[in-house]
Structures are given as C-alpha cells and as structure tokens.
Design an enzyme around this catalytic site. Sequence first.
Site, PDB file in Angstrom:
ATOM      1  N   LYS A 174      25.062  29.287  14.040  1.00  0.00           N
ATOM      2  CA  LYS A 174      25.255  27.912  14.496  1.00  0.00           C
ATOM      3  C   LYS A 174      26.469  27.854  15.430  1.00  0.00           C
ATOM      4  O   LYS A 174      27.607  28.040  15.004  1.00  0.00           O
ATOM      5  CB  LYS A 174      25.508  26.977  13.301  1.00  0.00           C
ATOM      6  CG  LYS A 174      25.717  25.532  13.728  1.00  0.00           C
ATOM      7  CD  LYS A 174      26.730  24.846  12.842  1.00  0.00           C
ATOM      8  CE  LYS A 174      27.706  23.927  13.500  1.00  0.00           C
ATOM      9  NZ  LYS A 174      27.588  23.490  14.849  1.00  0.00           N
ATOM     10  N   GLY A 227      37.235  28.131  13.016  1.00  0.00           N
ATOM     11  CA  GLY A 227      37.390  26.717  13.363  1.00  0.00           C
ATOM     12  C   GLY A 227      38.702  26.195  12.816  1.00  0.00           C
ATOM     13  O   GLY A 227      39.656  26.955  12.609  1.00  0.00           O
ATOM     14  N   SER A 228      38.724  24.900  12.538  1.00  0.00           N
ATOM     15  CA  SER A 228      39.973  24.270  12.104  1.00  0.00           C
ATOM     16  C   SER A 228      40.252  24.543  10.619  1.00  0.00           C
ATOM     17  O   SER A 228      39.333  24.869   9.850  1.00  0.00           O
ATOM     18  CB  SER A 228      39.878  22.766  12.334  1.00  0.00           C
ATOM     19  OG  SER A 228      38.819  22.254  11.558  1.00  0.00           O
ATOM     20  N   GLY A 232      37.606  24.675   7.578  1.00  0.00           N
ATOM     21  CA  GLY A 232      37.668  25.957   6.864  1.00  0.00           C
ATOM     22  C   GLY A 232      37.839  25.752   5.364  1.00  0.00           C
ATOM     23  O   GLY A 232      37.190  26.423   4.552  1.00  0.00           O
ATOM     24  N   GLU A 249      38.607  32.193   9.925  1.00  0.00           N
ATOM     25  CA  GLU A 249      39.663  32.310  10.941  1.00  0.00           C
ATOM     26  C   GLU A 249      39.961  30.900  11.406  1.00  0.00           C
ATOM     27  O   GLU A 249      39.057  30.199  11.868  1.00  0.00           O
ATOM     28  CB  GLU A 249      39.207  33.180  12.123  1.00  0.00           C
ATOM     29  CG  GLU A 249      39.104  34.655  11.816  1.00  0.00           C
ATOM     30  CD  GLU A 249      40.428  35.303  11.447  1.00  0.00           C
ATOM     31  OE1 GLU A 249      41.495  34.701  11.700  1.00  0.00           O
ATOM     32  OE2 GLU A 249      40.404  36.394  10.868  1.00  0.00           O
ATOM     33  N   CYS A 283      43.530  29.835  19.654  1.00  0.00           N
ATOM     34  CA  CYS A 283      44.173  29.887  18.337  1.00  0.00           C
ATOM     35  C   CYS A 283      45.421  30.763  18.384  1.00  0.00           C
ATOM     36  O   CYS A 283      46.306  30.630  17.549  1.00  0.00           O
ATOM     37  CB  CYS A 283      43.186  30.416  17.302  1.00  0.00           C
ATOM     38  SG  CYS A 283      42.377  31.903  17.868  1.00  0.00           S
ATOM     39  N   GLN A 330      39.710  15.751  22.119  1.00  0.00           N
ATOM     40  CA  GLN A 330      40.793  16.725  22.211  1.00  0.00           C
ATOM     41  C   GLN A 330      41.888  16.199  23.152  1.00  0.00           C
ATOM     42  O   GLN A 330      43.080  16.361  22.898  1.00  0.00           O
ATOM     43  CB  GLN A 330      40.206  18.047  22.739  1.00  0.00           C
ATOM     44  CG  GLN A 330      41.023  19.266  22.417  1.00  0.00           C
ATOM     45  CD  GLN A 330      41.188  19.517  20.935  1.00  0.00           C
ATOM     46  OE1 GLN A 330      40.248  19.350  20.157  1.00  0.00           O
ATOM     47  NE2 GLN A 330      42.393  19.877  20.523  1.00  0.00           N
ATOM     48  N   GLU A 382      49.063  22.161  14.592  1.00  0.00           N
ATOM     49  CA  GLU A 382      48.402  22.723  15.772  1.00  0.00           C
ATOM     50  C   GLU A 382      47.954  21.591  16.696  1.00  0.00           C
ATOM     51  O   GLU A 382      47.205  20.707  16.282  1.00  0.00           O
ATOM     52  CB  GLU A 382      47.179  23.536  15.332  1.00  0.00           C
ATOM     53  CG  GLU A 382      46.546  24.293  16.468  1.00  0.00           C
ATOM     54  CD  GLU A 382      45.285  25.039  16.047  1.00  0.00           C
ATOM     55  OE1 GLU A 382      44.435  24.446  15.363  1.00  0.00           O
ATOM     56  OE2 GLU A 382      45.158  26.226  16.403  1.00  0.00           O
TER      57      GLU A 382
HETATM   58  P1  NAP Z   1      35.971  22.726  13.754  1.00  0.00           P
HETATM   59  O1  NAP Z   1      35.904  21.295  14.085  1.00  0.00           O
HETATM   60  O2  NAP Z   1      36.514  23.118  12.439  1.00  0.00           O
HETATM   61  O3  NAP Z   1      34.487  23.279  13.941  1.00  0.00           O
HETATM   62  C1  NAP Z   1      34.191  24.643  13.807  1.00  0.00           C
HETATM   63  C2  NAP Z   1      32.722  24.808  13.482  1.00  0.00           C
HETATM   64  O4  NAP Z   1      32.484  24.301  12.165  1.00  0.00           O
HETATM   65  C3  NAP Z   1      31.801  24.023  14.417  1.00  0.00           C
HETATM   66  O5  NAP Z   1      30.647  24.772  14.671  1.00  0.00           O
HETATM   67  C4  NAP Z   1      31.507  22.786  13.582  1.00  0.00           C
HETATM   68  O6  NAP Z   1      30.319  22.092  13.904  1.00  0.00           O
HETATM   69  C5  NAP Z   1      31.391  23.405  12.205  1.00  0.00           C
HETATM   70  N1  NAP Z   1      31.482  22.425  11.116  1.00  0.00           N
HETATM   71  C6  NAP Z   1      31.989  21.171  11.145  1.00  0.00           C
HETATM   72  N2  NAP Z   1      31.853  20.593   9.939  1.00  0.00           N
HETATM   73  C7  NAP Z   1      31.255  21.486   9.128  1.00  0.00           C
HETATM   74  C8  NAP Z   1      30.840  21.477   7.771  1.00  0.00           C
HETATM   75  N3  NAP Z   1      31.025  20.405   6.991  1.00  0.00           N
HETATM   76  N4  NAP Z   1      30.251  22.567   7.255  1.00  0.00           N
HETATM   77  C9  NAP Z   1      30.074  23.670   8.016  1.00  0.00           C
HETATM   78  N5  NAP Z   1      30.414  23.731   9.321  1.00  0.00           N
HETATM   79  C10 NAP Z   1      31.016  22.659   9.871  1.00  0.00           C
HETATM   80  O7  NAP Z   1      36.821  23.532  14.844  1.00  0.00           O
HETATM   81  P2  NAP Z   1      36.740  23.404  16.424  1.00  0.00           P
HETATM   82  O8  NAP Z   1      37.382  22.121  16.827  1.00  0.00           O
HETATM   83  O9  NAP Z   1      35.368  23.715  16.891  1.00  0.00           O
HETATM   84  O10 NAP Z   1      37.652  24.630  16.892  1.00  0.00           O
HETATM   85  C11 NAP Z   1      39.032  24.540  17.066  1.00  0.00           C
HETATM   86  C12 NAP Z   1      39.749  25.205  15.914  1.00  0.00           C
HETATM   87  O11 NAP Z   1      39.311  26.563  15.806  1.00  0.00           O
HETATM   88  C13 NAP Z   1      41.242  25.291  16.124  1.00  0.00           C
HETATM   89  O12 NAP Z   1      41.892  24.940  14.939  1.00  0.00           O
HETATM   90  C14 NAP Z   1      41.484  26.753  16.448  1.00  0.00           C
HETATM   91  O13 NAP Z   1      42.774  27.229  16.142  1.00  0.00           O
HETATM   92  C15 NAP Z   1      40.431  27.410  15.639  1.00  0.00           C
HETATM   93  N6  NAP Z   1      40.150  28.754  16.137  1.00  0.00           N
HETATM   94  C16 NAP Z   1      40.577  29.824  15.393  1.00  0.00           C
HETATM   95  C17 NAP Z   1      40.358  31.109  15.841  1.00  0.00           C
HETATM   96  C18 NAP Z   1      40.791  32.292  15.023  1.00  0.00           C
HETATM   97  O14 NAP Z   1      40.204  33.358  15.190  1.00  0.00           O
HETATM   98  N7  NAP Z   1      41.774  32.154  14.141  1.00  0.00           N
HETATM   99  C19 NAP Z   1      39.696  31.322  17.044  1.00  0.00           C
HETATM  100  C20 NAP Z   1      39.284  30.206  17.781  1.00  0.00           C
HETATM  101  C21 NAP Z   1      39.502  28.924  17.303  1.00  0.00           C
HETATM  102  P3  NAP Z   1      30.256  20.963  15.053  1.00  0.00           P
HETATM  103  O15 NAP Z   1      29.636  21.702  16.135  1.00  0.00           O
HETATM  104  O16 NAP Z   1      29.373  19.884  14.540  1.00  0.00           O
HETATM  105  O17 NAP Z   1      31.613  20.499  15.336  1.00  0.00           O
END
Ligand code: NAP
Length: 480
Positions: A174, A227-228, A232, A249, A283, A330, A382
């Site tokens: 996904k 993700g966030s 997470g 992550e 990130c 954002q 963040e």
């Molecule tokens: P996010 O809002 O947490 O979304 C991440 C993924 O999770 C998306 O595909 C999202 O779907 C899905 N999701 C949302 N709610 C969910 C649920 N209840 N159950 C399962 N999956 C769900 O994060 P983002 O805004 O896309 O990404 C930004 C974050 O990613 C930042 O915090 C960044 O630091 C982090 N990040 C970390 C790394 C690393 O390797 N440490 C790398 C890149 C990014 P939707 O498509 O519907 O939103």
Amino acid sequence: MQREKYLNYIAGEWVSGGEFSENINPSDVSEVIADYVRADREQTKQAIDAASSAVSAWANFGVQARSELLDKVGNELLIQKESIGMLLAREEGKTLPEGIGEVTRAGHIFKFFAGEVLRQTGDLLPSVRPGIDVEIVREPMGVVGIISPWNFPAAIPAWKIAPALAYGNCVVFKPADLVPGTAHAIAKIIVDAGAPAGVFNFVMGRGSVVGDEIVTNPKVDAITFTGSVETGQSVAQAAISRMAKFQLEMGGKNPLVVLDDADLNNAVECAINGAYFSTGQRCTASSRLIITNGIYDQFLTALVERLDNLNIGNAIHPDTHIGPVVDKNQFNQNLFFIEEAKKEGAQLAYGGEILKRETEGFYLQPALFTETNNDMRINREEVFGPVASIIRAKNYEEALSIANDTAFGLSSGICTASLKHATHFRRQSQAGMVMVNLPTAGVDYHVPFGGRKGSSYGSREQGRYAAEFYTSVKTNYIGC
Ligand code: NAP
C-alpha cells in the site's frame, strides 16, 4: 479530455473500484496528474488472500527465476528513470534531478537484492550431543504487508518490496494515498517482469481502510511500516495484539554539530543539503544545527548567504534547487511551526515566507531560526519541511549533550577536523546512522538503514541486514 485512470493489481488482475483519488501536482495545483483508484476493505482482503495462497508457489519458483525477476525490475527502473523521475517530481515536488536520483536508487536496490537471492546461506554445525547435526536456516515469513509514506515514493517501496520478494515472501503493498503515481509505475514494472499471480499485490487507498486491513488481517505475517510516529504507534499496537512481526521507521529531529575547527564551506554545504534539499521532507533532515561559539558568526553569515542563492520553484524547472512542499496540510504544518517558534522567542534569521510563482503551488522560502534552545517545540518535534534552527553550544561536550537530548535517534552528523572529536561523536551519538563531515541525509542502498529511540522499532532495513525482518530462523536437529 478524459484523464488517465490507474488501477490496483490484485491476484494477478488490474482491478478498478468505486472511488478514485486525484493526484495533484504541488508545483501547479491546477494540474491533476491522473486519477488513481482506491481499494476498499474487501479488495484489500482479496489481495491478502491472494498473497497467502501464492506463498508456496513462490517458494518453488526457484532462486534463479526469482533473482532474474528482481534483476529485470532493477534494469527496467534504470531504463525508465527519467520518465518515472519526472512523474515523481510532478507528484511529490522533489526537483527533477532528485526524482531521477531516487528512481536510480530504487533500480540499484532491486539489483542488489537480485544478487542476495543467490547468496542466502544457513549454518551447519555439530550438536553438543554426539552423532547429531544442527542445521540453521532462514525461511520466508509468508505474507508481508508493506505500508509506505509519501516522501520517498520510489526508494522506500523498493527497499521493502525487493527484500520481501528476494527472501521468498508474497507482498501486499500500500503506497501513500498522496503520491500513488510513482508507486503505480513501479508496480507495473514488477507485474510486467513476470511476478506470478498473487505474489505481488498493489493496493492503493486510504491508510484508515487499506492500511488498517493490512495491519489487522491475521493472514499478514509481517508488517513493514514507514511513516509518522503517531501512525507507527497505532500500527505497533494492532500488530502486537495479534502477535504479528513488525518493523517501524518513523520520524527524526536530527542534529548536525559544527565545531570551531570545521571546514566552513563544507559545514555550510552539509547544513544546506541536510536541512533544506528535498524541501526538508526527509526523515534524515538536519533540523537542529548545533554550532559552537568560535565558528558561530561565520557559519551563520555564510549559511544565510548560501540560502539567499537558492532558487525555490517548480520542481521540474532546471534552475530549481528546492521544490514546493508536498501539499496544503504539510504547508500549513510548516507555517504553524514557524509561528510557534516565533512565539517561543526564536529569531527568524531567514525566510519562512509564502512565495508566489508563475503557477499556484505550495512554495515556501526555507526558514532558519537563531536564538533557539533545545527545549523549544521547534527543536523537539518533527516539522518535516524546509525549516531548521540553530542552537549555540559552548564547546564539543555541550554540543554532544544537546545532540543526544531528543526523543528521536535516526541520524546525526558532525563537521570537524578533529579525529578525537569525530571518533568520540561516532561512539557516543545516540543515533542509528552517524555522518562525519557529511550531511545527515543521503545514504547508501547496500548497508543497514534505521534509527534508535522514537525513530525506529524492530530490525534494520536495507542491505543484508534486511534478512532479519523478512525471514524466520529455523533450527533443525538431524540424528543419524
Ligand atoms: P503517515 O501519515 O504516518 O503515513 C504513512 C503511511 O501509513 C501511509 O501510507 C498512510 O496512509 C498509512 N496509514 C495511515 N493511517 C494508517 C492506519 N491507521 N493503519 C495503517 N496505515 C495507515 O506518514 P507520512 O505523512 O506519509 O510520512 C511522513 C513521515 O514519515 C514523517 O514522520 C517521516 O519522518 C517519516 N519517514 C520516516 C522514514 C524512516 O525511514 N525513518 C523515511 C521516510 C519518512 P495514507 O496514504 O492514507 O496517508
């Protein structure tokens, strides 16, 4: 003219659905790139069922064919890197060279794991009991659910899908709802390369529907999430409640320490690259610049001068250094943190203004704050945008202590000419990845990636360390 519609891939078929999302270009919000279908819960279940049914067939596919398939995907990504890189730049707002670079990296990741398929080993050793052999092997987990964020729509899916398939798992992937285009292009390459039905399933849609089904469905044996922190944590709770294996992550608040003896030009380049490139939406971005007294004034002057020479604009224009913020939410989050920092007494030394360009988009002048301390929200949470702050430190010891004083621990960096301080920092930094005289962002594809504390949970991604997550260890005892 009717816009192109892109579908999901479930159980060997391209499948439509009732709802579509508009993929909007953040450099020009009047442009809808295309429409992408959103799966519902039932379709997600079908994808999971298909993956579950294909596990043994995939295991019997044989390592030669599996390796060739991954190699083919890698080659095709490299062949199509310009066109997919352009799509990535249009949907996510990375500059074109950054977009092409990311797709190139995705291609290299697939080729790396094509090799790893053939390098899987086990151990054979004598038992402590005479006449018995012990064999230790790694077996696939089964069905792997992959949930990825919007900020690396090519590299992150690649570094999850490639090892999952390489180690013999079937996949339900996904992508982020905000940027489905690049993910769809990668999915099509995998399908066209000949992945058998059910082995690779691609389900676009909302996190609350598709993501939730992947996390809660008992047929998904392992979940890899990027993700966030907030999402997470909810993924972790759901996975734990059914004892599924998972890996997270998440965010960062990465420090870049600059000591008095640093090469000034290099330190400024590290800060510009780490804090602002890719619109700060990494990130591993250096959002806390910790600068010691002796170099502080020179560093600040040089950094502001360098910031003033950056072009912020349409992601696909050749003279653009920094593209737009990914979307309205954002964008508003960045503006919120800029106001919050001002309220807490931080000085806005540069930028932070909304920019107008030829096309309507989410353009923000990169922001730099001074007079900040490590307790301010701007230094604890963040932001995930082109916003960085400088924290002044008396000396190396204080800089190290500030660097480690955070809930996160993804990457960290130090700029110094001192071997003593660089070595000490490498050993004492509480981060998963430490950079010396390099930006905190920018990593290789063949070595482990991941952090400590609130940034990561579970085993490392990428390189050979990926085997830890995508396989389960079995110990066989063989008597005579
Ligand atoms: P996010 O809002 O947490 O979304 C991440 C993924 O999770 C998306 O595909 C999202 O779907 C899905 N999701 C949302 N709610 C969910 C649920 N209840 N159950 C399962 N999956 C769900 O994060 P983002 O805004 O896309 O990404 C930004 C974050 O990613 C930042 O915090 C960044 O630091 C982090 N990040 C970390 C790394 C690393 O390797 N440490 C790398 C890149 C990014 P939707 O498509 O519907 O939103």
